[in-house]
Design an enzyme around this catalytic site. Sequence first.
Site, PDB file in Angstrom:
ATOM      1  N   CYS A 191       0.808  -1.227   0.000  1.00  0.00           N
ATOM      2  CA  CYS A 191       0.000   0.000   0.000  1.00  0.00           C
ATOM      3  C   CYS A 191       0.836   1.270   0.000  1.00  0.00           C
ATOM      4  O   CYS A 191       0.474   2.257  -0.636  1.00  0.00           O
ATOM      5  CB  CYS A 191      -0.983  -0.004   1.169  1.00  0.00           C
ATOM      6  SG  CYS A 191      -0.221  -0.061   2.802  1.00  0.00           S
ATOM      7  N   CYS A 222      -3.301  -2.561  -1.295  1.00  0.00           N
ATOM      8  CA  CYS A 222      -2.318  -3.531  -0.791  1.00  0.00           C
ATOM      9  C   CYS A 222      -2.002  -4.620  -1.800  1.00  0.00           C
ATOM     10  O   CYS A 222      -1.294  -5.581  -1.471  1.00  0.00           O
ATOM     11  CB  CYS A 222      -2.830  -4.165   0.502  1.00  0.00           C
ATOM     12  SG  CYS A 222      -3.173  -2.958   1.806  1.00  0.00           S
ATOM     13  N   LYS A 225      -6.912  -9.082  10.138  1.00  0.00           N
ATOM     14  CA  LYS A 225      -6.767  -7.638   9.968  1.00  0.00           C
ATOM     15  C   LYS A 225      -8.111  -7.076   9.514  1.00  0.00           C
ATOM     16  O   LYS A 225      -8.591  -7.406   8.429  1.00  0.00           O
ATOM     17  CB  LYS A 225      -5.674  -7.318   8.954  1.00  0.00           C
ATOM     18  CG  LYS A 225      -5.424  -5.826   8.759  1.00  0.00           C
ATOM     19  CD  LYS A 225      -4.269  -5.611   7.798  1.00  0.00           C
ATOM     20  CE  LYS A 225      -3.995  -4.141   7.555  1.00  0.00           C
ATOM     21  NZ  LYS A 225      -2.859  -3.929   6.617  1.00  0.00           N
ATOM     22  N   ARG A 245      -2.127   5.871   7.777  1.00  0.00           N
ATOM     23  CA  ARG A 245      -2.222   6.158   6.345  1.00  0.00           C
ATOM     24  C   ARG A 245      -1.643   7.522   6.009  1.00  0.00           C
ATOM     25  O   ARG A 245      -1.093   7.725   4.927  1.00  0.00           O
ATOM     26  CB  ARG A 245      -3.680   6.039   5.896  1.00  0.00           C
ATOM     27  CG  ARG A 245      -4.158   4.591   5.934  1.00  0.00           C
ATOM     28  CD  ARG A 245      -5.607   4.418   5.543  1.00  0.00           C
ATOM     29  NE  ARG A 245      -5.993   3.015   5.654  1.00  0.00           N
ATOM     30  CZ  ARG A 245      -7.219   2.556   5.461  1.00  0.00           C
ATOM     31  NH1 ARG A 245      -8.189   3.396   5.154  1.00  0.00           N
ATOM     32  NH2 ARG A 245      -7.477   1.264   5.579  1.00  0.00           N
ATOM     33  N   ARG A 247     -10.753  -0.846   1.310  1.00  0.00           N
ATOM     34  CA  ARG A 247     -10.071  -2.136   1.426  1.00  0.00           C
ATOM     35  C   ARG A 247     -10.981  -3.241   1.963  1.00  0.00           C
ATOM     36  O   ARG A 247     -10.508  -4.266   2.440  1.00  0.00           O
ATOM     37  CB  ARG A 247      -8.832  -1.972   2.320  1.00  0.00           C
ATOM     38  CG  ARG A 247      -7.801  -1.045   1.701  1.00  0.00           C
ATOM     39  CD  ARG A 247      -6.623  -0.799   2.592  1.00  0.00           C
ATOM     40  NE  ARG A 247      -5.648   0.033   1.893  1.00  0.00           N
ATOM     41  CZ  ARG A 247      -4.801   0.869   2.484  1.00  0.00           C
ATOM     42  NH1 ARG A 247      -4.815   0.999   3.799  1.00  0.00           N
ATOM     43  NH2 ARG A 247      -3.943   1.577   1.779  1.00  0.00           N
ATOM     44  N   LYS A 275      -5.156  -7.307  14.327  1.00  0.00           N
ATOM     45  CA  LYS A 275      -5.050  -5.868  14.101  1.00  0.00           C
ATOM     46  C   LYS A 275      -6.421  -5.309  13.751  1.00  0.00           C
ATOM     47  O   LYS A 275      -7.057  -5.831  12.832  1.00  0.00           O
ATOM     48  CB  LYS A 275      -4.067  -5.594  12.958  1.00  0.00           C
ATOM     49  CG  LYS A 275      -3.890  -4.132  12.608  1.00  0.00           C
ATOM     50  CD  LYS A 275      -2.906  -3.954  11.461  1.00  0.00           C
ATOM     51  CE  LYS A 275      -2.727  -2.480  11.123  1.00  0.00           C
ATOM     52  NZ  LYS A 275      -1.802  -2.273   9.984  1.00  0.00           N
ATOM     53  N   SER A 326      -2.308   2.873  15.115  1.00  0.00           N
ATOM     54  CA  SER A 326      -2.078   4.315  15.151  1.00  0.00           C
ATOM     55  C   SER A 326      -3.240   5.095  15.737  1.00  0.00           C
ATOM     56  O   SER A 326      -3.043   6.022  16.537  1.00  0.00           O
ATOM     57  CB  SER A 326      -1.779   4.820  13.740  1.00  0.00           C
ATOM     58  OG  SER A 326      -2.873   4.567  12.856  1.00  0.00           O
ATOM     59  N   TYR A 352       3.215   1.798  19.277  1.00  0.00           N
ATOM     60  CA  TYR A 352       3.934   3.074  19.210  1.00  0.00           C
ATOM     61  C   TYR A 352       4.233   3.607  20.609  1.00  0.00           C
ATOM     62  O   TYR A 352       5.036   4.530  20.754  1.00  0.00           O
ATOM     63  CB  TYR A 352       3.103   4.096  18.427  1.00  0.00           C
ATOM     64  CG  TYR A 352       2.751   3.620  17.041  1.00  0.00           C
ATOM     65  CD1 TYR A 352       3.644   3.762  15.986  1.00  0.00           C
ATOM     66  CD2 TYR A 352       1.526   2.996  16.782  1.00  0.00           C
ATOM     67  CE1 TYR A 352       3.330   3.303  14.715  1.00  0.00           C
ATOM     68  CE2 TYR A 352       1.202   2.536  15.523  1.00  0.00           C
ATOM     69  CZ  TYR A 352       2.107   2.694  14.488  1.00  0.00           C
ATOM     70  OH  TYR A 352       1.792   2.234  13.238  1.00  0.00           O
TER      71      TYR A 352
END
Length: 327
Positions: free
Chosen positions: A122, A130, A195, A205, A217, A248, A274, A313
């Site tokens: 992607c 993807c 996912k 993104r 997607r 995910k 994220s 993160y």
Amino acid sequence: MMLSFNRHRRLRQNGTIRRMMRENHLSPADFIYPLFVLEGEGIIKEIPSMPKVFHYSLDQLGAELDEVVELGIPSIILFGVPNDKDACGSEAYAENGIVQQAIRFAKERYPDLYVMADTCLCQYTDHGHCGIVENGHIHNDHSLEVLVKTAVSQAKAGADMIAPSNMMDGFVTAIRQGLDEAGFEDVPILSYAVKYASAFYGPFREAVDSTPQFGDRRTYQMDPANSREALREAASDVAEGADVLMVKPGLAYMDIIRQLHDRFDLPVTAYNVSGEYSMVKAAAEQGWINERRVVLELLTGMKRAGAELILTYHAKDASRWLKEENK
């Protein structure tokens, strides 16, 4: 009147007994830290929607790796942002692609740092999907051919583990065969087995400039309403040779983490994505929450749900806080 009941509070009287009775323990060793690398020089650029997460050019990556290792985080996963994109994502498998360069750099600097490579298209395609687009649709089997080339190129660069996140049918068996035929039979696959087509991916993104230029997607990522389908997806990847399974996002899908943990013998990884990260950071910046306590609580929740590893993160901050608690 004499009452008869259980006194559960006996084991909560002070911090020492609470620590002794703790069932799930969070550690820096549980974390995989994502890093975004891009072409150029002298670049350390904060991602606007992800406070304290940065883009790094290769010449600036060393100090970040030093900090990761010093904090005791054992693993990173690399996401590349190329200058040039095309319809087939050719920079994904280029010998000197940005991720391939970053893998070599990281392994030369820290041979024992466990380097994973995200295997997707992607961020390398001009259309942001993807897989390979043909006649307005994502062609599954032609996408597999490019994903295999990408995985092999990452293994050649020195990646310790391949982490395919594309959700094409058959991607694990195709990549496993490709790695084996190229002499990388010892390189494991962390499959993004489950996912979801989630609204939590927005900041990512932005970070890799991968918003689809048409459609969405949903033809390859999963419907958030489904759980039995997740078991079918994971079962296929187990049968095809996956070594580790990923769920995910993590926070909204702890029930799925638990189901995979209970159903399959492979290790399970949660991706604390994220959007989950940015929501916490935004609330903390407003003073609405205690960031430290919230982060450690949600990461502990993922461990409790059954995740052996957590891709997050928050890894650096959480590792610092955990070290302070254990002094």
